[in-house]
Design an enzyme around this catalytic site. Structure first.
Site, PDB file in Angstrom:
ATOM      1  N   PHE A   1      47.693   3.690  24.184  1.00 47.93           N
ATOM      2  CA  PHE A   1      48.931   4.227  24.506  1.00 47.93           C
ATOM      3  C   PHE A   1      49.224   3.813  26.113  1.00 47.93           C
ATOM      4  O   PHE A   1      48.412   3.684  26.870  1.00 47.93           O
ATOM      5  CB  PHE A   1      48.996   5.725  24.701  1.00 47.93           C
ATOM      6  CG  PHE A   1      50.540   6.285  24.696  1.00 47.93           C
ATOM      7  CD1 PHE A   1      51.439   6.002  23.478  1.00 47.93           C
ATOM      8  CD2 PHE A   1      50.968   6.696  25.871  1.00 47.93           C
ATOM      9  CE1 PHE A   1      52.795   6.328  23.929  1.00 47.93           C
ATOM     10  CE2 PHE A   1      52.054   7.217  26.160  1.00 47.93           C
ATOM     11  CZ  PHE A   1      52.939   7.189  25.362  1.00 47.93           C
TER      12      PHE A   1
ATOM     13  N   ASP B   1      41.251  10.208  24.882  1.00 48.87           N
ATOM     14  CA  ASP B   1      42.501  10.849  24.729  1.00 48.87           C
ATOM     15  C   ASP B   1      42.744  11.209  23.160  1.00 48.87           C
ATOM     16  O   ASP B   1      42.770  10.565  22.261  1.00 48.87           O
ATOM     17  CB  ASP B   1      43.477   9.718  25.035  1.00 48.87           C
ATOM     18  CG  ASP B   1      44.741  10.105  25.178  1.00 48.87           C
ATOM     19  OD1 ASP B   1      45.314  11.046  24.389  1.00 48.87           O
ATOM     20  OD2 ASP B   1      45.870   9.700  25.710  1.00 48.87           O
TER      21      ASP B   1
ATOM     22  N   TYR C   1      52.405  19.119  23.032  1.00 50.09           N
ATOM     23  CA  TYR C   1      53.457  19.201  22.244  1.00 50.09           C
ATOM     24  C   TYR C   1      53.439  18.525  21.055  1.00 50.09           C
ATOM     25  O   TYR C   1      54.661  18.391  20.310  1.00 50.09           O
ATOM     26  CB  TYR C   1      54.774  18.602  23.050  1.00 50.09           C
ATOM     27  CG  TYR C   1      54.478  17.215  23.728  1.00 50.09           C
ATOM     28  CD1 TYR C   1      54.324  16.072  23.112  1.00 50.09           C
ATOM     29  CD2 TYR C   1      54.167  17.332  25.334  1.00 50.09           C
ATOM     30  CE1 TYR C   1      54.179  14.754  23.532  1.00 50.09           C
ATOM     31  CE2 TYR C   1      53.866  15.977  25.919  1.00 50.09           C
ATOM     32  CZ  TYR C   1      53.736  14.814  25.003  1.00 50.09           C
ATOM     33  OH  TYR C   1      53.484  13.591  25.703  1.00 50.09           O
ATOM     34  N   LYS C   2      52.449  18.039  20.754  1.00 45.33           N
ATOM     35  CA  LYS C   2      52.401  17.436  19.285  1.00 45.33           C
ATOM     36  C   LYS C   2      51.684  18.155  18.149  1.00 45.33           C
ATOM     37  O   LYS C   2      52.662  19.164  17.810  1.00 45.33           O
ATOM     38  CB  LYS C   2      51.486  15.962  19.590  1.00 45.33           C
ATOM     39  CG  LYS C   2      52.057  14.851  20.419  1.00 45.33           C
ATOM     40  CD  LYS C   2      50.988  13.923  20.581  1.00 45.33           C
ATOM     41  CE  LYS C   2      51.512  12.909  21.665  1.00 45.33           C
ATOM     42  NZ  LYS C   2      52.593  11.914  21.283  1.00 45.33           N
TER      43      LYS C   2
ATOM     44  N   ARG D   1      57.014   4.837  12.072  1.00 47.77           N
ATOM     45  CA  ARG D   1      55.786   5.624  12.237  1.00 47.77           C
ATOM     46  C   ARG D   1      55.968   6.973  11.463  1.00 47.77           C
ATOM     47  O   ARG D   1      57.276   7.688  11.562  1.00 47.77           O
ATOM     48  CB  ARG D   1      55.343   6.120  13.600  1.00 47.77           C
ATOM     49  CG  ARG D   1      54.347   6.484  13.825  1.00 47.77           C
ATOM     50  CD  ARG D   1      53.810   6.471  15.374  1.00 47.77           C
ATOM     51  NE  ARG D   1      54.677   7.561  16.121  1.00 47.77           N
ATOM     52  CZ  ARG D   1      54.451   7.899  17.200  1.00 47.77           C
ATOM     53  NH1 ARG D   1      53.100   7.581  17.765  1.00 47.77           N
ATOM     54  NH2 ARG D   1      55.298   8.799  17.909  1.00 47.77           N
TER      55      ARG D   1
HETATM   56  C1  LIG Z   1      47.963   8.537  23.242  1.00 45.95           C
HETATM   57  C2  LIG Z   1      48.887   9.171  24.156  1.00 45.95           C
HETATM   58  N1  LIG Z   1      48.717   9.485  25.377  1.00 45.95           N
HETATM   59  C3  LIG Z   1      49.377  10.318  26.255  1.00 45.95           C
HETATM   60  C4  LIG Z   1      50.619  10.411  25.890  1.00 45.95           C
HETATM   61  C5  LIG Z   1      51.815  10.998  26.631  1.00 45.95           C
HETATM   62  O1  LIG Z   1      51.302  11.550  27.997  1.00 45.95           O
HETATM   63  P1  LIG Z   1      52.445  12.414  28.647  1.00 45.95           P
HETATM   64  O2  LIG Z   1      52.386  13.759  28.050  1.00 45.95           O
HETATM   65  O3  LIG Z   1      51.750  12.348  30.214  1.00 45.95           O
HETATM   66  O4  LIG Z   1      53.830  11.924  28.769  1.00 45.95           O
HETATM   67  C6  LIG Z   1      51.115  10.155  24.651  1.00 45.95           C
HETATM   68  C7  LIG Z   1      52.429  10.310  24.102  1.00 45.95           C
HETATM   69  O5  LIG Z   1      52.904  10.347  22.960  1.00 45.95           O
HETATM   70  C8  LIG Z   1      50.266   9.495  23.818  1.00 45.95           C
HETATM   71  O6  LIG Z   1      50.602   8.973  22.440  1.00 45.95           O
END
Ligand SMILES: Cc1ncc(COP(=O)(O)O)c(C=O)c1O
Length: 408
Positions: free
Chosen positions: A126, A197, A222-223, A367
């Site tokens: 990402f 992550d 939030y996911k 997706r």
């Molecule tokens: C793998 C991954 N890391 C980090 C993030 C987002 O990070 P942040 O909440 O800091 O925007 C996402 C967002 O979709 C993600 O898919």
């Protein structure tokens, strides 16, 4: 034998997680296949938000920091998330955003491996993970480098210069899942730290950070944790590293005694040192509701249903004109299925217009995320039927679906 809709209805009737559907608010006529981007609203959240706003804030005012447990909320909700990701007590904290937590933990990792100069990652990670590494390296100015290789080359690229291997457990665009045990062992055998992550895996599958002796991890609220838009994120630091890990954003919430107001920084003893400033309490309260619902669900069942749903979707799709990008082998697949098509953007817009909500990832990916707590098997069947209808009618070519929005 073709899979029929009645067979899917039967699967729903026998689904042990079925009752969880009632714990979420979803609009009629919507099949939600984007909980991997923004989780659905738990029914308990609005009442809890009202309570926090009207009672705790409106009436309690500043007293609520002590009286309503606001001051402990980062730790308390962190502990709950820790249970979802197999952390030991005291290893997980809710704080900031995933991007900021990446910055903090990457910086800590580089300090823990002073002789080594490489952050190793995959080129298809990402983007924020890669951008944050770049920014940190630029700031440090100590000759570090980001080495972002193809996924198949990661294992062999770990060497004696690797300070930290930073990977996303489930890839956001392909749904491909790393073997966490294997890569963790490999990194540590070469003397590197591992930073996972968990944005696309926390709340979607069992994770065993402590059992695998993982060093560092971050993830989104939030996911799959259903914490609401912009919910705060979490971070994990293995207990054995906590005393030696120094976090660069040395704010007062990470101080050993914040309310002593000392002029110099003294880090808190444990995971608390990874906090920086005042957390967003309203968002934290919403996140706690989402996490509490998740904690009621047996994670093995969540994973079993997720695999059943993603494989059902892929089997239904395989007769159609799409390349299935996500791995078909269960052990390599997260909780999403991605399809490649040159018309991915307008096709997704046509689907959304018909109530089937997934998302688009540039340049050509449709997706679909699968959230077992609120998604039924018949809905999976209906989503594919809608996709077929959009393709067969050619309606996705309509002008209305061609213009791009900012958020995809
Ligand atoms: C793998 C991954 N890391 C980090 C993030 C987002 O990070 P942040 O909440 O800091 O925007 C996402 C967002 O979709 C993600 O898919």
């Amino acid at each position: 034998m073709p899979i029929t809709r009645p067979a899917c209805v039967l699967l729903d009737e026998c689904d042990s997680l079925r009752a969880f559907r009632d714990r979420f608010t979803l609009p009629d006529g919507v099949i939600y296949l984007d909980g991997n981007s923004l989780g659905a609203l738990p029914k308990a959240t609005p009442a809890r938000m009202r309570e926090v706003v009207e009672k705790e804030w409106g009436e309690g005012l500043i007293r609520s920091w002590n009286a309503c447990g606001w001051i402990d909320a980062q730790r308390r909700v962190g502990e709950k998330i820790g249970r979802l990701i197999g952390a030991k007590p005291g290893e997980t904290l809710v704080a900031d955003s995933t991007s900021i937590n990446l910055f903090k933990l990457l910086a800590a990792a580089l300090k823990l491996r002073p002789g080594r100069k490489t952050i190793l990652s995959e080129a298809t990670n990402f983007p924020t993970d890669l951008y944050i590494a770049e920014g940190l390296i630029g700031l440090l100015g100590q000759g570090h480098r980001l080495r972002a290789v193809e996924p198949d080359d990661v294992a062999t690229a770990i060497d004696c210069d690797t300070a930290v291997v930073m990977l996303t457990h489930v890839n956001y665009r392909t749904g491909r899942m790393w073997n966490m045990r294997q890569i963790t062992e490999l990194a540590q055998r070469k003397g590197a730290l591992i930073l996972w992550d968990l944005a696309h895996s926390a709340g979607a599958m069992p994770i065993e950070l402590a059992a695998l002796d993982v060093d560092l991890a971050v993830g989104c609220g939030y996911k799959y944790l259903n914490g609401g838009p912009g919910a705060p994120a979490f971070l994990y630091v293995a207990e054995r590293l906590q005393l030696s890990a120094s976090v660069p954003l040395s704010g007062w919430f990470g101080h050993a005694d914040p309310f002593a107001f000392e002029p110099t920084y003294r880090p808190a003893a444990g995971i608390a040192r990874a906090a920086a400033g005042t957390p967003p309490l309203l968002s934290l309260a919403a996140l706690e509701v989402g996490v509490d619902v998740m904690l009621e669900a047996p994670m093995d069942e969540v994973r079993r249903k997720s695999l059943a749903q993603t494989s059902l979707f892929a089997r239904l799709i395989e007769q159609d004109d799409f390349e299935i990008v996500s791995p078909r082998a269960d052990e390599l697949r997260g909780s999403q299925v991605c399809l490649r098509h040159p018309g991915a953007w307008p096709i997704m817009q046509a689907l959304i217009a018909r109530g089937v909500i997934g998302d688009f990832r540039a340049p050509d990916i449709l997706r679909f995320g699968f959230t077992p707590l609120y998604l039924g098997y018949a809905e999976v069947w209906d989503a594919v039927a809608t996709l077929r209808q959009v393709m067969a009618s050619g309606s996705w070519r309509d002008a209305a679906y061609q213009s791009r929005s900012i958020v995809t």
